[in-house]
Design an enzyme around this catalytic site. Structure first.
Site, mmCIF file in Angstrom:
data_model
loop_
_atom_site.group_PDB
_atom_site.id
_atom_site.type_symbol
_atom_site.label_atom_id
_atom_site.label_comp_id
_atom_site.label_asym_id
_atom_site.label_seq_id
_atom_site.Cartn_x
_atom_site.Cartn_y
_atom_site.Cartn_z
ATOM 1 N N TRP A 101 -4.340 3.792 3.766
ATOM 2 C CA TRP A 101 -3.846 4.554 2.613
ATOM 3 C C TRP A 101 -3.317 5.915 3.048
ATOM 4 C CZ3 TRP A 101 -2.627 1.350 -0.793
ATOM 5 C CH2 TRP A 101 -3.434 0.261 -1.128
ATOM 6 N N ASP A 171 -7.302 12.275 -1.324
ATOM 7 C CA ASP A 171 -7.338 11.006 -2.047
ATOM 8 C C ASP A 171 -8.799 10.553 -2.060
ATOM 9 O OD1 ASP A 171 -7.261 8.391 -2.912
ATOM 10 O OD2 ASP A 171 -5.752 7.712 -1.480
ATOM 11 N N LYS A 195 -11.131 1.813 -8.702
ATOM 12 C CA LYS A 195 -12.156 1.623 -7.697
ATOM 13 C C LYS A 195 -13.532 1.931 -8.282
ATOM 14 C CE LYS A 195 -8.880 0.548 -5.042
ATOM 15 N NZ LYS A 195 -8.051 1.375 -4.174
HETATM 16 C C1 LIG Z 1 -6.675 1.431 -3.696
HETATM 17 C C2 LIG Z 1 -6.340 2.701 -3.054
HETATM 18 C C3 LIG Z 1 -5.054 3.264 -3.161
HETATM 19 C C4 LIG Z 1 -3.906 2.570 -3.867
HETATM 20 O O1 LIG Z 1 -4.149 2.453 -5.209
HETATM 21 P P1 LIG Z 1 -3.052 1.892 -6.234
HETATM 22 O O2 LIG Z 1 -3.592 2.367 -7.541
HETATM 23 O O3 LIG Z 1 -3.057 0.413 -6.092
HETATM 24 O O4 LIG Z 1 -1.749 2.486 -5.897
HETATM 25 C C5 LIG Z 1 -4.843 4.491 -2.576
HETATM 26 N N1 LIG Z 1 -5.818 5.139 -1.926
HETATM 27 C C6 LIG Z 1 -7.056 4.626 -1.805
HETATM 28 C C7 LIG Z 1 -8.105 5.386 -1.074
HETATM 29 C C8 LIG Z 1 -7.354 3.391 -2.364
HETATM 30 O O5 LIG Z 1 -8.591 2.886 -2.234
#
Ligand SMILES: *Cc1c(COP(=O)(O)O)cnc(C)c1O
Length: 360
Positions: A101, A171, A195
């Site tokens: 990511w 993030d 998540k």
């Molecule tokens: C799942 C995830 C993403 C991407 O998420 P989307 O909502 O599908 O774009 C980005 N960063 C992390 C840490 C993730 O776990």
């Protein structure tokens, strides 16, 4: 009702109490005579839902008044572009690449600005967090970027990087609300909801107000300017109204559980059960260096692809689902987010023990 133990990385398990309450309110939200999905986002009822969600989140995380809380769409992935488009005044930013990511964010930023990769752990398939105490931070960097918990590889920053005074953007998708964080350590925190806090389609962004530019340094669509959403309290256009409503219920559920300190204790207990088992097993092995382990995502392997497949199939039959590792890594991964009960992890470990004995 037979609910399975869902170890998916995301969309992931949600608290049963939240789902039941939402089910009760599905047809008639508290006497409104209609459900939240059918409601105007400009209605009195909905205004209360979104304002309460924001207030509860502020309370849970202790978000200072000089930070905006935004409910956005486009997934966490859309932030990969929004961040450089909004923040790169000097057109330079530093990225710490500790997984897929972060790599995607780094690559996307590179389409708009000069993105520097100042550290990486790709040399060992992202199985550790590199030492970030003295990185070659660019003196013109507009920010330093991290993915704090790596959903796919199961690592988490044990300490935040030394950004040498630059604003840190994190993030936190797969660790959001799993433990207390000091919001003031960050210029921005963001997380995709699917998540740990709600349904897919909501992104929560917490941004220090002074970082949000009046005019973006790069020509940016209106919908991709933080200012658009900040000025309109996340109601510039129709938001993911139902998703935000569920997130709001999860915030209340976390508060009822005792808040983020209690959540952290709950998560540490679960992670310890699983890591202890892995550390003592002859068959199953964790893939992450102990000092970099995530509380939320726990990848493991047997070292034998056939045995992995057999384990995943039998576990699924026994009601432990979504244990297959990410398609780029293989093996297994148990995501043990806030809503996974301790019994779920205990029973998984008992099942793994039995499987190990039967397949020696
Ligand atoms: C799942 C995830 C993403 C991407 O998420 P989307 O909502 O599908 O774009 C980005 N960063 C992390 C840490 C993730 O776990």
């Amino acid at each position: 009702m037979a609910r399975v133990y869902n170890f998916a990385a995301g969309p992931a398990t949600l608290p049963e109490a939240v789902l039941k309450e939402a089910a009760d309110e599905m047809l008639d939200y508290r006497g409104a005579g209609l459900g939240v999905m059918e409601m105007s986002h400009r209605s009195k009822e909905y205004d209360k839902i979104i304002k309460t969600a924001e207030a509860d989140l502020r309370e849970l995380m202790g978000i200072p008044d000089n930070y905006k809380v935004l409910f956005l769409q486009g997934g966490a992935s859309q932030q990969f572009a929004m961040i450089p488009m909004n923040f790169a005044k000097n057109g330079v930013a530093d990225y710490i690449v500790t997984g897929q990511w972060a790599k995607k964010a780094y690559q996307e930023a590179g389409r708009f600005i000069t993105a520097n990769k100042v550290a990486t752990s790709e040399d060992k398939t992202f199985s550790y967090i590199p030492d970030c105490s003295d990185l070659p931070i660019d003196e013109n960097a507009d920010y330093v970027y991290i993915c704090q918990n790596n959903t796919i590889y199961g690592t988490k920053f044990p300490v935040l990087p030394n950004t040498k005074g630059k604003d840190l953007i994190s993030d936190q998708s797969s660790m959001f609300l799993s433990e207390p964080v000091n919001v003031s350590d960050f210029g921005m925190i963001y997380a995709g909801a699917q998540k740990n806090v709600g349904p897919a389609g909501v992104v929560i962004a917490i941004i220090r107000e002074d970082l949000i530019p009046e005019e973006t340094p790069i020509l940016t669509p209106t919908m991709l300017k933080y200012k658009t959403h900040a000025d309109n309290d996340s109601l510039y256009n129709t938001p993911n109204a139902y998703g935000i409503y569920i997130c709001g219920k999860v915030f209340k559920w976390i508060a009822d559980m005792g808040g983020l300190e209690a959540m952290k204790a709950h998560n540490e207990k679960k992670a310890a059960i699983l890591y202890n088992f892995l550390d003592n097993s002859d068959m199953f092995k964790g893939t992450v260096e102990p000092g970099s382990r995530s509380l939320m995502n726990v990848p493991f392997v047997t070292g034998d692809d056939e045995l992995n497949a057999k384990f995943i199939a039998e576990a699924t039959k026994a009601g432990f689902v979504q244990l297959k590792g990410h398609r780029t890594v293989g093996g297994m991964r148990a995501s043990i987010y806030n809503a996974m009960p301790i019994e779920g992890v205990q029973k998984l470990v008992e099942f793994m023990g039995r499987f190990e004995n039967e397949n020696k």
